[in-house]
Write a protein that holds these residues in place. Structure first.
Motif, PDB file in Angstrom:
ATOM      1  N   UNK A  60      -7.831  -8.474   7.456  1.00  0.00           N
ATOM      2  CA  UNK A  60      -6.436  -8.874   7.427  1.00  0.00           C
ATOM      3  C   UNK A  60      -5.471  -7.845   6.870  1.00  0.00           C
ATOM      4  N   UNK A  61      -5.885  -6.586   6.771  1.00  0.00           N
ATOM      5  CA  UNK A  61      -5.005  -5.549   6.230  1.00  0.00           C
ATOM      6  C   UNK A  61      -4.042  -5.045   7.302  1.00  0.00           C
ATOM      7  N   UNK A  62      -2.808  -4.758   6.888  1.00  0.00           N
ATOM      8  CA  UNK A  62      -1.805  -4.182   7.786  1.00  0.00           C
ATOM      9  C   UNK A  62      -1.358  -2.788   7.339  1.00  0.00           C
ATOM     10  N   UNK A  63      -1.985  -2.276   6.289  1.00  0.00           N
ATOM     11  CA  UNK A  63      -1.662  -0.948   5.789  1.00  0.00           C
ATOM     12  C   UNK A  63      -2.949  -0.157   5.599  1.00  0.00           C
ATOM     13  N   UNK A  64      -2.948   1.095   6.073  1.00  0.00           N
ATOM     14  CA  UNK A  64      -4.071   2.005   5.871  1.00  0.00           C
ATOM     15  C   UNK A  64      -3.649   3.085   4.883  1.00  0.00           C
ATOM     16  N   UNK A  65      -4.507   3.381   3.927  1.00  0.00           N
ATOM     17  CA  UNK A  65      -4.296   4.509   3.024  1.00  0.00           C
ATOM     18  C   UNK A  65      -5.495   5.432   3.139  1.00  0.00           C
ATOM     19  N   UNK A  66      -5.207   6.723   3.269  1.00  0.00           N
ATOM     20  CA  UNK A  66      -6.297   7.684   3.396  1.00  0.00           C
ATOM     21  C   UNK A  66      -5.922   9.000   2.742  1.00  0.00           C
ATOM     22  N   UNK A 139      -1.893  -0.416  -7.429  1.00  0.00           N
ATOM     23  CA  UNK A 139      -0.754  -0.788  -8.264  1.00  0.00           C
ATOM     24  C   UNK A 139       0.536  -0.163  -7.737  1.00  0.00           C
ATOM     25  N   UNK A 140       0.424   1.043  -7.210  1.00  0.00           N
ATOM     26  CA  UNK A 140       1.601   1.767  -6.727  1.00  0.00           C
ATOM     27  C   UNK A 140       2.057   1.294  -5.351  1.00  0.00           C
ATOM     28  N   UNK A 141       1.101   1.078  -4.450  1.00  0.00           N
ATOM     29  CA  UNK A 141       1.446   0.831  -3.042  1.00  0.00           C
ATOM     30  C   UNK A 141       1.186  -0.596  -2.571  1.00  0.00           C
ATOM     31  N   UNK A 142       0.519  -1.395  -3.386  1.00  0.00           N
ATOM     32  CA  UNK A 142       0.201  -2.749  -2.955  1.00  0.00           C
ATOM     33  C   UNK A 142      -1.093  -2.804  -2.163  1.00  0.00           C
ATOM     34  N   UNK A 143      -1.199  -3.823  -1.322  1.00  0.00           N
ATOM     35  CA  UNK A 143      -2.434  -4.030  -0.561  1.00  0.00           C
ATOM     36  C   UNK A 143      -2.598  -2.966   0.516  1.00  0.00           C
ATOM     37  N   UNK A 144      -3.825  -2.454   0.672  1.00  0.00           N
ATOM     38  CA  UNK A 144      -4.132  -1.524   1.756  1.00  0.00           C
ATOM     39  C   UNK A 144      -5.634  -1.498   1.992  1.00  0.00           C
ATOM     40  N   UNK A 145      -6.005  -0.997   3.148  1.00  0.00           N
ATOM     41  CA  UNK A 145      -7.405  -0.696   3.456  1.00  0.00           C
ATOM     42  C   UNK A 145      -7.586   0.798   3.272  1.00  0.00           C
ATOM     43  N   UNK A 146      -8.520   1.188   2.419  1.00  0.00           N
ATOM     44  CA  UNK A 146      -8.736   2.602   2.113  1.00  0.00           C
ATOM     45  C   UNK A 146      -9.738   3.214   3.087  1.00  0.00           C
TER      46      UNK A 146
END
Length: 293
Positions: A60-66, A139-146
């Motif tokens: 259910x993630x809508x943000x990707x962080x890499x 904490x900085x960006x909120x919810x994401x999938x790493x």
């Protein structure tokens, strides 16, 4: 998450590449054109990203962080995937000093595709796999999938096994450039009996073999396939070049109409050509060189 917008071209083309440096030794050279899988997510980036995109969607993630360096193809591909799929993307970039400089073409492309770039000191970047640092990023960006650096994790390795399966029966040896080891790990696992893979690291340090084996153990529970690495062709390290590499890449482009990039593909082709000249392959061997982008 609907991945249909990515429209991959699979299997990627496998084309003959007549080259007298190989043919006079009784060898056949093929190019596995993974760079043609998708115009914005070429080669191993598509194969590694898609399993992670599926996992992100399932959770259910809508943000990707890499994570990536200044010239990271992975950052650019992740940004492109986010734009095509309507996802937010965040790129943690190695090198805080880059924040005050004009963006290079790779980072500019990622930013144009909507990626939020977060520049960090190199010491901080080395913490990228630590749970405590990932918690700070949450904490900085909120919810994401790493997604890890280079996209290499167990899911990505299983995705790259498809590359090996596409080459079954087509070549005795498959060669690929290595940045984080995930593509080599998957390629080797997907090959059939009697085939082997060679990875050509593009970074100094001699650690890629251990990293590829670690990834295979995470993905499959054990080392898989017949594979080795050759650390002689990094040409000084990531995104670095030498006059020899520049001359080789220019000559290869003139011969075959394909200008290999200096960061990855040219180093692999230089290594494979050198091994052929050293007599590393018996006459009659077919070699498949993976063009990753």
């Amino acid at each position: 998450m609907d991945l249909g917008a990515l429209h991959p071209r699979l299997p990627s083309p496998l084309v003959e590449c007549p080259d007298d440096r190989f043919t006079r030794r009784g060898l056949r050279l093929l190019l596995k054109r993974d760079d043609l899988i998708h115009p914005r997510l070429p080669g191993n980036k598509w194969r590694k990203l898609v399993p992670n995109l599926e996992a992100a969607g399932a959770a259910g993630h809508r943000t990707l962080l890499t994570f990536g360096g200044a010239y990271s193809n992975h950052l650019r591909a992740t940004a492109a995937a986010g734009r095509l799929l309507g996802l937010d993307t965040i790129g943690v970039v190695r090198g805080a000093e880059l924040a005050d400089r004009p963006l290079n073409p790779s980072l500019a492309r990622a930013a144009a595709d909507g990626m939020r770039l977060h520049f960090v000191e190199r010491g901080t970047y080395r913490r990228r796999a630590e749970p405590a640092y990932l918690a700070e990023l949450h904490d900085r960006f909120g919810d994401f999938y790493a997604v890890p650096e280079g996209g290499s994790n167990a899911a990505a390795v299983r995705g790259c096994a498809g590359l090996g399966r596409e080459l079954r029966g087509a070549a005795g040896v498959a060669a690929v450039a290595c940045g984080t080891g995930g593509t080599l790990a998957g390629l080797a696992a997907g090959l059939g009996p009697g085939q082997r893979a060679i990875g050509f690291p593009v970074l100094r340090g001699g650690f890629l073999g251990g990293e590829a084996e670690r990834l295979q153990r995470e993905a499959f529970g054990a080392r898989r396939g017949d594979w080795t690495t050759d650390d002689r062709f990094h040409c000084g390290g990531y995104a670095r070049t030498t006059p020899e590499l520049d001359d080789f890449a220019a000559d290869f482009g003139a011969r075959h109409g394909l200008a290999p990039d200096r960061i990855y593909v040219a180093k692999m082709l230089l290594g494979l050509t050198t091994l052929a000249q050293e007599g590393a392959f018996p006459p009659g061997t077919t070699l498949a060189a993976v063009v990753t982008g």
